[in-house]
Design an enzyme around this catalytic site. Structure first.
Site, PDB file in Angstrom:
ATOM      1  N   ALA A  10      10.187  29.805  65.726  1.00  0.00           N
ATOM      2  CA  ALA A  10      11.183  29.072  66.528  1.00  0.00           C
ATOM      3  C   ALA A  10      11.881  28.017  65.680  1.00  0.00           C
ATOM      4  O   ALA A  10      12.250  26.962  66.161  1.00  0.00           O
ATOM      5  CB  ALA A  10      10.508  28.427  67.739  1.00  0.00           C
ATOM      6  N   ARG A  88      14.854  33.898  46.736  1.00  0.00           N
ATOM      7  CA  ARG A  88      14.112  34.444  47.891  1.00  0.00           C
ATOM      8  C   ARG A  88      12.746  34.958  47.441  1.00  0.00           C
ATOM      9  O   ARG A  88      11.772  34.903  48.173  1.00  0.00           O
ATOM     10  CB  ARG A  88      14.910  35.583  48.539  1.00  0.00           C
ATOM     11  N   VAL A 118      13.082  39.573  59.199  1.00  0.00           N
ATOM     12  CA  VAL A 118      14.140  38.662  58.746  1.00  0.00           C
ATOM     13  C   VAL A 118      13.609  37.757  57.631  1.00  0.00           C
ATOM     14  O   VAL A 118      14.326  37.385  56.711  1.00  0.00           O
ATOM     15  CB  VAL A 118      14.665  37.802  59.924  1.00  0.00           C
ATOM     16  N   HIS A 175      18.118  42.702  49.508  1.00  0.00           N
ATOM     17  CA  HIS A 175      18.723  41.436  49.950  1.00  0.00           C
ATOM     18  C   HIS A 175      18.303  40.341  48.978  1.00  0.00           C
ATOM     19  O   HIS A 175      17.526  39.452  49.302  1.00  0.00           O
ATOM     20  CB  HIS A 175      18.236  41.153  51.381  1.00  0.00           C
TER      21      HIS A 175
HETATM   22  N1  APR Z   1       3.172  32.108  62.810  1.00  0.00           N
HETATM   23  C1  APR Z   1       4.249  31.803  63.562  1.00  0.00           C
HETATM   24  N2  APR Z   1       5.215  30.969  63.147  1.00  0.00           N
HETATM   25  C2  APR Z   1       5.080  30.428  61.938  1.00  0.00           C
HETATM   26  C3  APR Z   1       3.996  30.727  61.084  1.00  0.00           C
HETATM   27  C4  APR Z   1       3.004  31.609  61.564  1.00  0.00           C
HETATM   28  N3  APR Z   1       1.927  31.929  60.837  1.00  0.00           N
HETATM   29  N4  APR Z   1       4.167  30.033  59.925  1.00  0.00           N
HETATM   30  C5  APR Z   1       5.307  29.352  60.037  1.00  0.00           C
HETATM   31  N5  APR Z   1       5.867  29.578  61.251  1.00  0.00           N
HETATM   32  C6  APR Z   1       7.090  29.026  61.821  1.00  0.00           C
HETATM   33  C7  APR Z   1       7.282  27.546  61.512  1.00  0.00           C
HETATM   34  O1  APR Z   1       6.476  26.746  62.393  1.00  0.00           O
HETATM   35  C8  APR Z   1       8.773  27.358  61.739  1.00  0.00           C
HETATM   36  O2  APR Z   1       9.067  26.938  63.052  1.00  0.00           O
HETATM   37  O3  APR Z   1       8.250  29.647  61.252  1.00  0.00           O
HETATM   38  C9  APR Z   1       9.353  28.776  61.507  1.00  0.00           C
HETATM   39  C10 APR Z   1      10.303  28.854  60.314  1.00  0.00           C
HETATM   40  O4  APR Z   1      11.405  28.070  60.623  1.00  0.00           O
HETATM   41  P1  APR Z   1      12.231  27.277  59.507  1.00  0.00           P
HETATM   42  O5  APR Z   1      11.286  26.523  58.633  1.00  0.00           O
HETATM   43  O6  APR Z   1      13.308  26.527  60.217  1.00  0.00           O
HETATM   44  O7  APR Z   1      12.856  28.442  58.594  1.00  0.00           O
HETATM   45  P2  APR Z   1      14.165  29.327  58.937  1.00  0.00           P
HETATM   46  O8  APR Z   1      15.361  28.674  58.336  1.00  0.00           O
HETATM   47  O9  APR Z   1      14.172  29.689  60.356  1.00  0.00           O
HETATM   48  O10 APR Z   1      13.877  30.619  58.022  1.00  0.00           O
HETATM   49  C11 APR Z   1      12.816  31.490  58.349  1.00  0.00           C
HETATM   50  O11 APR Z   1      14.016  33.439  57.669  1.00  0.00           O
HETATM   51  O12 APR Z   1      16.085  33.695  56.632  1.00  0.00           O
HETATM   52  C12 APR Z   1      14.694  33.659  56.445  1.00  0.00           C
HETATM   53  O13 APR Z   1      14.426  32.817  54.174  1.00  0.00           O
HETATM   54  C13 APR Z   1      14.276  32.512  55.542  1.00  0.00           C
HETATM   55  O14 APR Z   1      12.021  33.246  55.231  1.00  0.00           O
HETATM   56  C14 APR Z   1      12.837  32.341  55.932  1.00  0.00           C
HETATM   57  C15 APR Z   1      12.829  32.699  57.427  1.00  0.00           C
END
Ligand code: APR
Length: 308
Positions: A10, A88, A118, A175
Site C-alpha cells: 500500500a 533496479r 510490479v 524492464h
Molecule cells: N509484505 C507486504 N508489504 C510489504 C512487505 C511485505 N513483506 N515489505 C514491504 N512492504 C510494503 C511496504 O510496507 C510499503 O508500504 O511495500 C510497500 C512499498 O511501497 P513504497 O516503499 O512506497 O514503494 P513503491 O514506490 O510503491 O514501489 C514498490 O514497485 O515500481 C516498483 O521499484 C518499485 O520495487 C518497487 C515497488
C-alpha cells in the site's frame, strides 16, 4: 458480482493503483500491506471518496492475507523502491524475499488468480512469482513494457508537438537499462517515427526512455516513480477484468518466442480475461534481434544469481 483485485503493498505504487481502480468502479479492491494501519487508513480515505467519484467499488485495507482469498487478480507492488544511484537490479535480493513471501501467501488463497508482478527488478520478480505460485505462465505477468512505452510516447509527443494519445510506441526486452525501444514500431497515427524524425533525435529519445525511471529517482531522491507505473498497471488490470484482449507489451514467460527460453522478458501479448492469451511475434530486424538478445541475457544473469 464485481471481480476482486488484491493489491499487495500500500505504498506509492500500490495506493495509486488502488485509487485508479476504485475510481474507475470496474471491480472491488483489497489493499494489503504489512505496515499496521496504512492500508486501512488509505482504504477508508478512498472509500470516502467513492460518493464523489460516483463509484460503487468497495475497498478494504488489511494486514490479514485471508481478506485476499478468492481474488481474480493479485498485483504485487510490495518491496523496496530505488534510491538515487541505484539500478533496479540493486533491489534483487531484498525484493526476491518479499515477493516470495507475498506470492506464497496469496497464491494459496486465490488459486485461480492472475498475478501481475510490479516490484523491481520486475522480470526477475515475475519469474520468482511463477516458481513460487506454481501457476501456468499465462497467469503470471510482469508490468514494464506499458510503462516504458508510455515514457517513449510522452517524449515522442513532446518532440513532435502532438498529443501523446496519438502516439503508439513499443518497448520490448527486460524492464531495465537494456530495454529495447523500437522506433520502427512507434507511430503517430500510423506514421512510423522513422519517417518523421532524424536518427539523431530518435536515438536521444530512445536513450531518455531507457533511463526514464532513473531520471525520476534522481529528482525525487526518496523513492521511485509511481503515477505512471500505477497507470500502466491499471491498463493491465482493466484488460484482464473486462476481458478486453488488448495488445500490450508485458513481461511474459518465453518458451522459444523471440529466441528466449524459460525466461521472463517484455514482448507484445494479447491480454484478456484468462491472462496472456497469445504472445505476438513480430519480425525483428538484425539490430532489434541483437538488442533484444542482450536484454534477455541481462535478465537471465539476475535470475541465475537467485538460483531459482
Ligand atoms: N509484505 C507486504 N508489504 C510489504 C512487505 C511485505 N513483506 N515489505 C514491504 N512492504 C510494503 C511496504 O510496507 C510499503 O508500504 O511495500 C510497500 C512499498 O511501497 P513504497 O516503499 O512506497 O514503494 P513503491 O514506490 O510503491 O514501489 C514498490 O514497485 O515500481 C516498483 O521499484 C518499485 O520495487 C518497487 C515497488
Amino acid at each position: 458480482m464485481k471481480k476482486k483485485v488484491s493489491v499487495i503493498g500500500a505504498g506509492n505504487v500500490g495506493a495509486s493503483l488502488a485509487q485508479m481502480i476504485v475510481q474507475s468502479g470496474i471491480c472491488d479492491v483489497v489493499l494489503f500491506d504489512i505496515a499496521d494501519g496504512i492500508p486501512q487508513g488509505k482504504a477508508l480515505d478512498m472509500s470516502e471518496a467513492c460518493p464523489l467519484w460516483g463509484s460503487s467499488s468497495s475497498i478494504t485495507g488489511t494486514n490479514d492475507y485471508s481478506h485476499t482469498a478468492g481474488s481474480d487478480v493479485i498485483v504485487v507492488t510490495a518491496g523496496f523502491p530505488r534510491k538515487p544511484g541505484m539500478s533496479r537490479d540493486d533491489l534483487l535480493n531484498a525484493n526476491a524475499g518479499v515477493v516470495s513471501e507475498v506470492v506464497e501467501n496469496t497464491s494459496k488463497l486465490s488459486p485461480q488468480a492472475i498475478i501481475i508482478a510490479v516490484t523491481n527488478p520486475m522480470d526477475v520478480m515475475a519469474q520468482v512469482s511463477l516458481k513460487v505460485s506454481g501457476f501456468e505462465p499465462a497467469r503470471v505477468i510482469g508490468m514494464g513494457g506499458i510503462l516504458d512505452s508510455a515514457r517513449f510516447r510522452t517524449f515522442v509527443a513532446g518532440e513532435l508537438s502532438v498529443s501523446p494519445e496519438d502516439v503508439e510506441a513499443l518497448v520490448c526486452g527486460g524492464h531495465g537499462d537494456l530495454m529495447v525501444p523500437m522506433p520502427r514500431f512507434t507511430t503517430v497515427r500510423g506514421a512510423s517515427i522513422t519517417e518523421l524524425l532524424g536518427k539523431e533525435r530518435i536515438d536521444a529519445l530512445v536513450e531518455r526512455t531507457r533511463h526514464g525511471g532513473a531520471e525520476i529517482v534522481a529528482l525525487l531522491k526518496t523513492g521511485s516513480a509511481y503515477y505512471a507505473p500505477a497507470a500502466a498497471t491499471y491498463e493491465m488490470v482493466e484488460a484482464i477484468v473486462l476481458d478486453k484482449k488488448r495488445m500490450l507489451p508485458c513481461s511474459a514467460y518465453l518458451n522459444g518466442e523471440y529466441g528466449g527460453q524459460g525466461i521472463y522478458t517484455g514482448v507484445p501479448v494479447i491480454l484478456g480475461g484468462s491472462g496472456i492469451e497469445k504472445i505476438v511475434e513480430l519480425q525483428l530486424n538484425e539490430q532489434e534481434k541483437n538488442d533484444f538478445a542482450k536484454s534477455v541475457a541481462a535478465v537471465r544473469s539476475l535470475v541465475e544469481k537467485l538460483n531459482l
